[in-house]
Design an enzyme around this catalytic site. Structure first.
Site, PDB file in Angstrom:
ATOM      1  N   GLU A 101     -41.515   7.459   9.987  1.00  0.00           N
ATOM      2  CA  GLU A 101     -42.222   7.122   8.751  1.00  0.00           C
ATOM      3  C   GLU A 101     -41.419   6.145   7.895  1.00  0.00           C
ATOM      4  O   GLU A 101     -41.972   5.237   7.279  1.00  0.00           O
ATOM      5  CB  GLU A 101     -42.497   8.388   7.923  1.00  0.00           C
ATOM      6  CG  GLU A 101     -43.496   9.351   8.530  1.00  0.00           C
ATOM      7  CD  GLU A 101     -42.825  10.400   9.419  1.00  0.00           C
ATOM      8  OE1 GLU A 101     -41.701  10.154   9.921  1.00  0.00           O
ATOM      9  OE2 GLU A 101     -43.430  11.470   9.620  1.00  0.00           O
ATOM     10  N   GLU A 125     -36.626 -12.497  33.905  1.00  0.00           N
ATOM     11  CA  GLU A 125     -36.723 -11.109  33.422  1.00  0.00           C
ATOM     12  C   GLU A 125     -37.992 -10.789  32.635  1.00  0.00           C
ATOM     13  O   GLU A 125     -37.999  -9.869  31.815  1.00  0.00           O
ATOM     14  CB  GLU A 125     -35.478 -10.729  32.591  1.00  0.00           C
ATOM     15  CG  GLU A 125     -34.181 -10.862  33.367  1.00  0.00           C
ATOM     16  CD  GLU A 125     -32.940 -10.464  32.574  1.00  0.00           C
ATOM     17  OE1 GLU A 125     -33.054  -9.703  31.603  1.00  0.00           O
ATOM     18  OE2 GLU A 125     -31.835 -10.923  32.949  1.00  0.00           O
ATOM     19  N   CYS A 178     -25.648 -15.741  25.672  1.00  0.00           N
ATOM     20  CA  CYS A 178     -26.330 -14.511  26.120  1.00  0.00           C
ATOM     21  C   CYS A 178     -27.736 -14.874  26.582  1.00  0.00           C
ATOM     22  O   CYS A 178     -28.088 -16.057  26.660  1.00  0.00           O
ATOM     23  CB  CYS A 178     -26.354 -13.495  24.965  1.00  0.00           C
ATOM     24  SG  CYS A 178     -26.869 -11.836  25.473  1.00  0.00           S
ATOM     25  N   CYS A 221     -34.937   1.397  15.495  1.00  0.00           N
ATOM     26  CA  CYS A 221     -34.653   2.641  16.215  1.00  0.00           C
ATOM     27  C   CYS A 221     -34.630   2.359  17.712  1.00  0.00           C
ATOM     28  O   CYS A 221     -35.271   1.430  18.175  1.00  0.00           O
ATOM     29  CB  CYS A 221     -35.745   3.667  15.943  1.00  0.00           C
ATOM     30  SG  CYS A 221     -35.919   4.040  14.205  1.00  0.00           S
ATOM     31  N   HIS A 268     -28.127 -16.460  19.128  1.00  0.00           N
ATOM     32  CA  HIS A 268     -28.618 -15.613  18.037  1.00  0.00           C
ATOM     33  C   HIS A 268     -29.307 -16.419  16.952  1.00  0.00           C
ATOM     34  O   HIS A 268     -29.949 -15.862  16.080  1.00  0.00           O
ATOM     35  CB  HIS A 268     -27.461 -14.808  17.434  1.00  0.00           C
ATOM     36  CG  HIS A 268     -26.751 -13.977  18.449  1.00  0.00           C
ATOM     37  ND1 HIS A 268     -25.656 -14.439  19.144  1.00  0.00           N
ATOM     38  CD2 HIS A 268     -27.013 -12.733  18.927  1.00  0.00           C
ATOM     39  CE1 HIS A 268     -25.256 -13.491  19.992  1.00  0.00           C
ATOM     40  NE2 HIS A 268     -26.059 -12.461  19.879  1.00  0.00           N
ATOM     41  N   LYS A 327     -20.546  -1.337  14.609  1.00  0.00           N
ATOM     42  CA  LYS A 327     -20.809   0.006  15.110  1.00  0.00           C
ATOM     43  C   LYS A 327     -20.047   1.076  14.341  1.00  0.00           C
ATOM     44  O   LYS A 327     -18.884   0.920  14.022  1.00  0.00           O
ATOM     45  CB  LYS A 327     -20.442   0.099  16.599  1.00  0.00           C
ATOM     46  CG  LYS A 327     -21.538  -0.455  17.503  1.00  0.00           C
ATOM     47  CD  LYS A 327     -21.019  -0.744  18.876  1.00  0.00           C
ATOM     48  CE  LYS A 327     -20.605   0.516  19.566  1.00  0.00           C
ATOM     49  NZ  LYS A 327     -21.749   1.288  20.083  1.00  0.00           N
TER      50      LYS A 327
HETATM   51  N1  GLN Z   1     -29.338 -10.449  31.570  1.00  0.00           N
HETATM   52  C1  GLN Z   1     -29.588 -10.007  30.244  1.00  0.00           C
HETATM   53  C2  GLN Z   1     -30.421 -11.039  29.504  1.00  0.00           C
HETATM   54  O1  GLN Z   1     -30.280 -12.170  29.727  1.00  0.00           O
HETATM   55  C3  GLN Z   1     -28.309  -9.761  29.503  1.00  0.00           C
HETATM   56  C4  GLN Z   1     -28.556  -9.189  28.133  1.00  0.00           C
HETATM   57  C5  GLN Z   1     -27.292  -8.792  27.399  1.00  0.00           C
HETATM   58  O2  GLN Z   1     -26.215  -9.169  27.769  1.00  0.00           O
HETATM   59  N2  GLN Z   1     -27.416  -8.047  26.340  1.00  0.00           N
HETATM   60  O3  GLN Z   1     -31.210 -10.703  28.643  1.00  0.00           O
HETATM   61 ZN    ZN Z   2     -25.277 -10.837  26.522  1.00  0.00          ZN
END
Ligand code: GLN
Ligand code: ZN
Length: 759
Positions: A17, A491, A733, A523, A701, A117
């Site tokens: 909620e 992916e 990433c 979450c 990012h 964290k």
């Molecule tokens: N192979 C994943 C991706 O490209 C790796 C994600 C990650 O490192 N958090 O989304």
């Molecule tokens: Zn990553």
């Protein structure tokens, strides 16, 4: 009489909620008064749930609009200037600005506070920012209002504060480099004021959380404890210092002798603290035992816990309190809501509400001997333990036999890196500075909709497969056009890098409402490892094979590693993390071998959570690193020399663990480095890391598209630290959170940068 209390309760709500209300408020669909009403209702409901479960002393101050550390920053007036509270008084919007950033305010844009964290949990708190001339003043009445609210409802309450030393420890100094500890003297008077005000409300006990007492503390921080608590001693109410997430170890005598009225210790993480603590605890002090695990979803073994409780009751009498090991923030709210779990599995589980009941039963067991309710609960607990101990759903002889048959050679590639890389280069024929990506391409709304429709049965398997194959074809076409060297399938079929695999492994279960706050309104619903893990069938082979068929270039297979699978799940409490990691490693090893057999020449095994698995205490690091490395090697070592194994870690603080990273012996590691200007490669240089490295050349990012020159510059900096023939070129990433337009624009520049370097 033993007292049942709780250190904190999940604030997000059984139906999330709070999340929904917060997001509606941020969108402008909910008024502040309405949002506040949702908060009030949740708090009232949560107190009632705990009271009904038998908790006698209820926590107040565990509710937060975004994060409990942030609430403290507001309470102490630690509001960075860029958030410019109107008229000097922070408002709810100030709080949200600190948490989420603002694009425009009276004094311009304000970047959100950093998030990191909370100890070794997956909860993230907002890092307080301290300046050299930091002043503290009581600036946020939330705690007092909520205490009054609970008192008005007729509850016995115990307000919860983060202790002064933990609060300072969690923050960072800004502007100038100075010792945060120097701020202590200025901060303490505000704590004094808070305590005084709570006392005037008629509060008897306050809980002061000092979880840093389970860390390796520098001497000056240890010494500061006594000083601080001597000063707080004057406040006219009783203080319980709470520690959790580990053992006090070298801080045990210090914690036991602080001039306060009670101490809480975590006996789930560190059972060996009992009965040792009894030797140190002054005879006037309350001892609160955390015997019910606040970090997992399993029912407590009440009989085992009761042994300790009985012993403690004899020694301590009325000075005994009982609680979960830590705040229940880290568990889902109420198991009763799980209507789709099968009865047996459900009988093994306990969420926050059930954990409160367990604490209450333990207290009752010593308070009301021969109580029928206690007897029934003990009987049930015995049955649960017995059924878990022998259930064939949990204990699988095949898995255990495989584990027992592991030999050192299974965690060893056929040849050393030097020989392997020669063979791989000859086979792969990649150019210098080979370009690749980390795995995922943009998860578009269309992809999400297709996946949702498939899960709900509105889209058939054939249509879903075709939709995902179309995404793969698109991703491959784009990559070929961009001129990338090592391609990925993108992916599209994966919702999440852990859940996707967990769903295909035996031994994993999924809840419907098992949400746990990760930060703010976010979450996560971790999968639950309940039994020995195995892989009934290949998980990714068809998708990757299909992707490879679409191109002459090398297609990289993409898997999640055993440590990451483990860290981001609720794990078993009946066998060690190490054993669970091994089981996962064997399952992934089979997948790696199947990919190789399907003609895939490069396989990436992501270990995003490798570093975050590090224990809080340094003395335990090596033990963890040893099994984490071995788990990775187990899954990576079933292939021929010619098959190239990659790993990926999306962070870059490797100084402490570089030896173990090298011991993983991946042929190529891709890491995040762009934001640090490659400085973080320093660890790899200093250690003379022997294998190939792909330092991220752009930050995924942010939507910003860096130009070629910028990436060339970064690569040149990388060349100063790593020999050019061992460098790869890739983003920081995966790209799943980005749009296609920015992704393509950035990758065009990245490929151009690699070409410039080759020239
Ligand atoms: N192979 C994943 C991706 O490209 C790796 C994600 C990650 O490192 N958090 O989304
Ligand atoms: Zn990553």
């Amino acid at each position: 009489m033993a007292v049942a209390h709780s250190l904190g309760f999940p604030r997000i709500g059984a139906d999330r909620e709070l999340k929904k209300a917060l997001e509606a408020y941020w969108k402008g669909d909910l008024e502040e008064t309405e949002l506040r009403e949702v908060g009030r209702e949740l708090r009232a409901a949560h107190w009632q749930l705990q009271a009904d479960a038998g908790i006698e002393l209820l926590p107040v101050g565990d509710f937060a609009w975004y994060d409990q550390v942030l609430t403290h920053s507001l309470m102490f007036g630690v509001v960075p200037e860029r958030f410019c509270p109107a008229g000097g008084k922070p408002t709810l919007d100030t709080l949200f600005a600190m948490a989420r950033g603002v694009t425009s305010s009276c004094c311009g844009a304000g970047q959100a506070q950093e998030m990191t964290k909370w100890f070794d949990t997956n909860y993230h708190y907002l890092v307080p920012e301290f300046t050299l001339d930091q002043q503290f003043s009581l600036s946020w009445p939330q705690l007092f209002e909520e205490a009054e609210e609970a008192l008005t409802l007729g509850h016995s309450v115990k307000p919860v504060l983060i202790g002064p030393l933990t609060y300072l420890w969690l923050g960072k100094s800004r502007g100038a480099d100075f010792d945060k500890l120097e701020l202590l003297e200025r901060l303490l008077p505000v704590y004094g004021e808070v305590l005084d005000r709570l006392a005037t409300l008629g509060v008897e006990w306050v809980q002061i959380d000092e979880p840093i007492l389970v860390l390796d503390l520098p001497q000056d921080w240890k010494s500061a404890f006594e000083r601080a608590y001597n000063q707080l001693q004057r406040a006219p109410l009783k203080k319980l210092v709470a520690t959790y997430f580990g053992g006090l170890e070298d801080n045990l005598a210090l914690a036991a002798s602080l001039p306060v009225d009670g101490l809480h210790i975590d006996l789930v993480r560190a059972p060996e603290q009992y009965p040792l603590i009894l030797d140190w605890l002054p005879a006037y002090k309350i001892l609160s035992l955390g015997l019910v695990n606040g970090r997992n979803v399993w029912r407590c073994d009440l009989e085992k816990a009761l042994e300790v409780v009985r012993h403690a009751a004899e020694r301590l009498g009325d000075r005994l309190w009982l609680a979960p090991s830590c705040s229940l923030l880290h568990t889902p709210v109420d198991l009763a809501r799980e209507d789709q779990l099968d009865a047996e599995l459900k009988s093994w589980l306990a969420f926050a509400v059930q954990k409160c009941t367990e604490v209450a039963i333990l207290a009752r067991a010593v308070n009301v001997p021969e109580d029928a309710e206690v007897r029934a609960a003990m009987q049930l607990s015995r049955e649960v333990q017995a059924s878990r101990a022998r259930s064939p759903r949990i204990h699988k002889p095949e898995v255990q036999a495989r584990l027992a048959a592991i030999k050192p050679r299974h965690a060893q590639r056929q040849s050393g890196f030097a020989e392997r890389i020669g063979k791989q280069r000859a086979l792969l024929k990649l150019p210098a500075f080979p370009t690749t990506t980390i795995g995922s391409f943009p998860q578009t709304p269309a992809i999400r909709l297709a996946r949702q429709a498939f899960k709900q049965g509105r889209l058939g398997l054939a249509d879903y497969t075709e939709a995902m194959q179309a995404e793969i074809r698109h991703a491959v076409a784009v990559q070929e056009q961009l001129g990338l060297d090592v391609l990925v399938h993108g992916e599209a079929e994966r919702n999440d890098m852990v859940e996707y695999f967990a769903e295909q492994l035996d031994g994993y279960a999924f809840t419907r409402f098992g949400w746990v706050q990760s930060y703010g309104s976010r979450c996560v619903k971790p999968a639950v490892i309940y039994g020995d893990l195995s892989r009934p069938a290949p998980m990714t082979v068809e998708w990757i094979r299909y992707a490879q068929q679409q191109t002459q270039k090398v297609m990289k297979g993409m898997l999640t590693g055993p440590v990451t699978m483990l860290m981001w799940s609720f794990s078993r409490d009946d066998i060690s993390r190490e054993q669970q990691a091994r089981q996962l490693a064997l399952a992934i090893r089979d997948e790696v071998c199947d990919l190789e057999a399907a003609g895939i020449r490069i396989i990436q095994i992501d270990e995003a959570a490798f570093r975050e698995g590090l224990p809080l205490r340094r003395a335990q690091w090596q033990g963890y690193l040893d099994w984490a490395v071995e788990a990775f090697r187990l899954c990576a070592s079933g292939v021929r020399d010619e098959t190239q194994i990659h790993t990926h870690m999306c962070y870059s603080e490797f100084n402490d663990v570089i030896e173990s990273i090298a011991a993983m012996d991946a042929d190529v590691i891709t890491i995040e480095t762009s934001r640090s200007q490659m400085e973080l490669l320093e660890a790899f240089r200093a250690f003379e890391y022997p294998n190939d490295i792909g330092p991220g050349v752009y930050d995924i990012h942010s939507p910003r598209v860096p130009d070629t020159a910028e990436m060339v510059r970064l690569l040149e900096q990388a060349c100063e630290r790593i020999p050019a023939e061992r460098l790869w070129v890739n983003p920081d990433c995966g790209l799943k959170t980005r749009g296609w337009a920015e992704t393509e624009a950035a990758l065009v520049n990245m490929v151009a940068a690699a070409r410039q370097l080759r020239a």
